[in-house]
Design a protein around this motif. Structure first.
Motif, mmCIF file in Angstrom:
data_model
loop_
_atom_site.group_PDB
_atom_site.id
_atom_site.type_symbol
_atom_site.label_atom_id
_atom_site.label_comp_id
_atom_site.label_asym_id
_atom_site.label_seq_id
_atom_site.Cartn_x
_atom_site.Cartn_y
_atom_site.Cartn_z
ATOM 1 N N GLN A 1 0.830 -1.208 0.000
ATOM 2 C CA GLN A 1 0.000 0.000 0.000
ATOM 3 C C GLN A 1 0.865 1.260 0.000
ATOM 4 O O GLN A 1 0.571 2.232 -0.702
ATOM 5 C CB GLN A 1 -0.927 0.002 1.208
ATOM 6 N N LEU A 2 1.948 1.233 0.780
ATOM 7 C CA LEU A 2 2.865 2.382 0.819
ATOM 8 C C LEU A 2 3.520 2.599 -0.537
ATOM 9 O O LEU A 2 3.695 3.745 -0.978
ATOM 10 C CB LEU A 2 3.939 2.162 1.895
ATOM 11 N N PHE A 3 3.887 1.504 -1.188
ATOM 12 C CA PHE A 3 4.533 1.604 -2.496
ATOM 13 C C PHE A 3 3.584 2.204 -3.529
ATOM 14 O O PHE A 3 3.970 3.078 -4.314
ATOM 15 C CB PHE A 3 5.009 0.220 -2.946
ATOM 16 N N GLN B 1 6.740 7.994 1.660
ATOM 17 C CA GLN B 1 6.148 6.653 1.540
ATOM 18 C C GLN B 1 7.223 5.599 1.296
ATOM 19 O O GLN B 1 7.236 4.540 1.951
ATOM 20 C CB GLN B 1 5.119 6.622 0.395
ATOM 21 N N TYR B 2 8.134 5.892 0.372
ATOM 22 C CA TYR B 2 9.191 4.928 0.051
ATOM 23 C C TYR B 2 10.142 4.726 1.228
ATOM 24 O O TYR B 2 10.561 3.594 1.518
ATOM 25 C CB TYR B 2 9.983 5.397 -1.173
ATOM 26 N N GLU B 3 10.488 5.813 1.911
ATOM 27 C CA GLU B 3 11.413 5.710 3.047
ATOM 28 C C GLU B 3 10.790 4.912 4.186
ATOM 29 O O GLU B 3 11.500 4.216 4.927
ATOM 30 C CB GLU B 3 11.804 7.104 3.545
ATOM 31 N N GLU C 1 22.634 3.947 -6.947
ATOM 32 C CA GLU C 1 23.726 2.994 -6.716
ATOM 33 C C GLU C 1 23.205 1.756 -5.990
ATOM 34 O O GLU C 1 23.592 0.619 -6.317
ATOM 35 C CB GLU C 1 24.842 3.649 -5.904
ATOM 36 N N LYS C 2 22.340 1.952 -4.994
ATOM 37 C CA LYS C 2 21.764 0.821 -4.272
ATOM 38 C C LYS C 2 20.907 -0.035 -5.201
ATOM 39 O O LYS C 2 20.937 -1.271 -5.130
ATOM 40 C CB LYS C 2 20.919 1.320 -3.096
ATOM 41 N N ALA C 3 20.139 0.615 -6.070
ATOM 42 C CA ALA C 3 19.310 -0.123 -7.030
ATOM 43 C C ALA C 3 20.183 -0.931 -7.977
ATOM 44 O O ALA C 3 19.864 -2.075 -8.318
ATOM 45 C CB ALA C 3 18.432 0.854 -7.820
ATOM 46 N N LEU C 4 21.308 -0.351 -8.388
ATOM 47 C CA LEU C 4 22.209 -1.038 -9.310
ATOM 48 C C LEU C 4 22.879 -2.233 -8.643
ATOM 49 O O LEU C 4 23.158 -3.244 -9.305
ATOM 50 C CB LEU C 4 23.268 -0.060 -9.830
ATOM 51 N N GLN C 5 23.140 -2.148 -7.342
ATOM 52 C CA GLN C 5 23.687 -3.291 -6.626
ATOM 53 C C GLN C 5 22.716 -4.466 -6.645
ATOM 54 O O GLN C 5 23.128 -5.622 -6.769
ATOM 55 C CB GLN C 5 23.985 -2.913 -5.170
ATOM 56 N N LEU C 6 21.422 -4.167 -6.532
ATOM 57 C CA LEU C 6 20.408 -5.207 -6.481
ATOM 58 C C LEU C 6 20.013 -5.708 -7.863
ATOM 59 O O LEU C 6 19.565 -6.846 -8.004
ATOM 60 C CB LEU C 6 19.161 -4.686 -5.749
ATOM 61 N N ASN C 7 20.171 -4.858 -8.866
ATOM 62 C CA ASN C 7 19.820 -5.254 -10.238
ATOM 63 C C ASN C 7 20.851 -4.664 -11.204
ATOM 64 O O ASN C 7 20.577 -3.688 -11.907
ATOM 65 C CB ASN C 7 18.408 -4.764 -10.586
ATOM 66 N N PRO C 8 22.052 -5.258 -11.256
ATOM 67 C CA PRO C 8 23.148 -4.676 -12.035
ATOM 68 C C PRO C 8 22.938 -4.678 -13.542
ATOM 69 O O PRO C 8 23.643 -3.972 -14.257
ATOM 70 C CB PRO C 8 24.350 -5.556 -11.647
ATOM 71 N N GLY C 9 21.966 -5.430 -14.034
ATOM 72 C CA GLY C 9 21.760 -5.491 -15.471
ATOM 73 C C GLY C 9 20.729 -4.514 -16.001
ATOM 74 O O GLY C 9 20.455 -4.505 -17.208
ATOM 75 N N ASP C 10 20.165 -3.676 -15.159
ATOM 76 C CA ASP C 10 19.092 -2.765 -15.565
ATOM 77 C C ASP C 10 19.667 -1.505 -16.206
ATOM 78 O O ASP C 10 20.343 -0.711 -15.548
ATOM 79 C CB ASP C 10 18.235 -2.394 -14.349
ATOM 80 N N ASN D 1 10.785 -0.221 7.378
ATOM 81 C CA ASN D 1 10.135 -1.475 7.761
ATOM 82 C C ASN D 1 11.006 -2.689 7.462
ATOM 83 O O ASN D 1 10.604 -3.830 7.714
ATOM 84 C CB ASN D 1 8.796 -1.630 7.040
ATOM 85 N N GLY D 2 12.193 -2.447 6.915
ATOM 86 C CA GLY D 2 13.118 -3.539 6.628
ATOM 87 C C GLY D 2 12.972 -4.126 5.234
ATOM 88 O O GLY D 2 13.640 -5.109 4.904
ATOM 89 N N GLU D 3 12.137 -3.538 4.399
ATOM 90 C CA GLU D 3 11.930 -4.021 3.041
ATOM 91 C C GLU D 3 12.839 -3.253 2.085
ATOM 92 O O GLU D 3 13.022 -2.049 2.214
ATOM 93 C CB GLU D 3 10.465 -3.834 2.630
ATOM 94 N N THR D 4 13.399 -3.964 1.115
ATOM 95 C CA THR D 4 14.243 -3.296 0.124
ATOM 96 C C THR D 4 14.134 -4.015 -1.210
ATOM 97 O O THR D 4 13.853 -5.219 -1.252
ATOM 98 C CB THR D 4 15.721 -3.270 0.584
ATOM 99 N N SER D 5 14.334 -3.278 -2.281
ATOM 100 C CA SER D 5 14.300 -3.853 -3.623
ATOM 101 C C SER D 5 14.902 -2.850 -4.583
ATOM 102 O O SER D 5 15.016 -1.655 -4.268
ATOM 103 C CB SER D 5 12.863 -4.188 -4.053
ATOM 104 N N ALA D 6 15.281 -3.326 -5.757
ATOM 105 C CA ALA D 6 15.841 -2.438 -6.765
ATOM 106 C C ALA D 6 14.815 -1.393 -7.189
ATOM 107 O O ALA D 6 15.139 -0.217 -7.365
ATOM 108 C CB ALA D 6 16.306 -3.253 -7.977
ATOM 109 N N GLY D 7 13.551 -1.823 -7.337
ATOM 110 C CA GLY D 7 12.501 -0.898 -7.747
ATOM 111 C C GLY D 7 12.261 0.194 -6.733
ATOM 112 O O GLY D 7 12.026 1.352 -7.094
ATOM 113 N N LEU D 8 12.324 -0.160 -5.457
ATOM 114 C CA LEU D 8 12.121 0.822 -4.390
ATOM 115 C C LEU D 8 13.232 1.872 -4.401
ATOM 116 O O LEU D 8 12.960 3.083 -4.350
ATOM 117 C CB LEU D 8 12.071 0.118 -3.038
ATOM 118 N N HIS D 9 14.481 1.438 -4.481
ATOM 119 C CA HIS D 9 15.600 2.384 -4.516
ATOM 120 C C HIS D 9 15.582 3.207 -5.808
ATOM 121 O O HIS D 9 15.926 4.396 -5.795
ATOM 122 C CB HIS D 9 16.928 1.640 -4.387
ATOM 123 N N TYR D 10 15.173 2.586 -6.899
ATOM 124 C CA TYR D 10 15.089 3.306 -8.178
ATOM 125 C C TYR D 10 14.064 4.434 -8.093
ATOM 126 O O TYR D 10 14.325 5.565 -8.530
ATOM 127 C CB TYR D 10 14.710 2.317 -9.280
#
Length: 249
Positions: A22-24, A42-44, A78-87, A49-58
């Motif tokens: 819902q926050l996302f 909302q994203y922060e 940079e954090k998003a790229l660590q989680l999804n380096p091919g994007d 809450n301890g949730e993380t993903s490439a899309g969230l950081h992006y």
């Protein structure tokens, strides 16, 4: 009692997932409406809450970029790229954000084995390769069990080949995941968040100034000493700065 604890953990787990979803969505709606500060809130909250993903950081990187906040936009790209380096979208937006930074210090070149390894395994992050290893191991177990109970010779041969294929891919993926994780730990990078930072020759406020850096600069941390960190730039320049002026990736 154990069943009750399990059910409660399951309930709160689903509740947390629903809340983060819902926050996302609320963040996405705020971003689409141009309310970037609200989107960031909302994203922060999802991150808290301890949730993380490439899309969230992006999305966080995009929101901060819209507000011309250089350091956090670069940090989250940079954090998003660590989680999804091919994007490619993440890479492109990261380059746009870097163009806003004052210091054009470039990137450390990966040469030799590390460079070849990074290039050939860039499609997935360390966790991504780990998941591939798990799925392939499940495939190996399934194929092997069917092979074990099968009676037809031709079917047994095909199932055995399939099982060995999944086993090899699983082991290879696990090795890649472990190697990428080790490389990431060795590369202790950070983004400077303060508007301007004096880099000192020694870990002391009375030491001479070596050079200046500004927000958004990406640095490599080579040593920690109390409240100070020694940093290194791609050109080999080194110096000391207070760790409160940066945020580790």
């Amino acid at each position: 009692m154990k069943k009750l604890i399990f059910l409660l953990a399951l309930f709160f787990g689903f509740t947390a997932i629903a809340q983060n979803s819902q926050l996302f969505e609320a963040g996405n709606e705020a971003y689409a409406a141009g309310n970037y500060e609200e989107a960031i809130d909302q994203y922060e909250e999802i991150l808290s809450n301890g949730e993380t993903s490439a899309g969230l950081h992006y999305n966080l990187g995009n929101s901060y970029y819209k507000l011309d906040r250089i350091a956090p936009s670069i940090y989250h790209y940079e954090k998003a790229l660590q989680l999804n380096p091919g994007d490619e979208d993440i890479r492109n937006n990261l380059e746009f954000a870097k163009n806003m930074a004052i210091d054009a210090i470039g990137e450390e070149e990966n040469t030799g084995f590390k460079g070849i390894f990074d290039t050939s395994t860039a499609a997935f992050s360390a966790s991504g390769w780990g998941w591939i290893a798990i799925f392939c191991m499940v495939g190996f177990v399934v194929f092997f069990l069917v092979y074990y109970f099968s009676r037809k010779t031709m079917v047994k041969r095909l199932l055995f080949i399939g099982a060995m294929f999944f086993l090899v891919i699983s082991i290879s993926s696990a090795v890649v995941a472990a190697t990428k994780q080790n490389f990431q730990q060795e590369r202790n990078y950070a983004i400077i968040f303060s508007e301007e930072v004096e880099i000192k020759t020694e870990p002391s406020p009375r030491a001479e100034e070596a050079f200046l850096l500004h927000e958004g600069a990406k640095v490599k941390i080579t040593e920690d000493f109390q409240d100070w960190v020694e940093i290194e730039l791609p050109n080999g320049s080194r110096g000391w700065m207070l760790q409160n002026d940066l945020k580790r990736l």
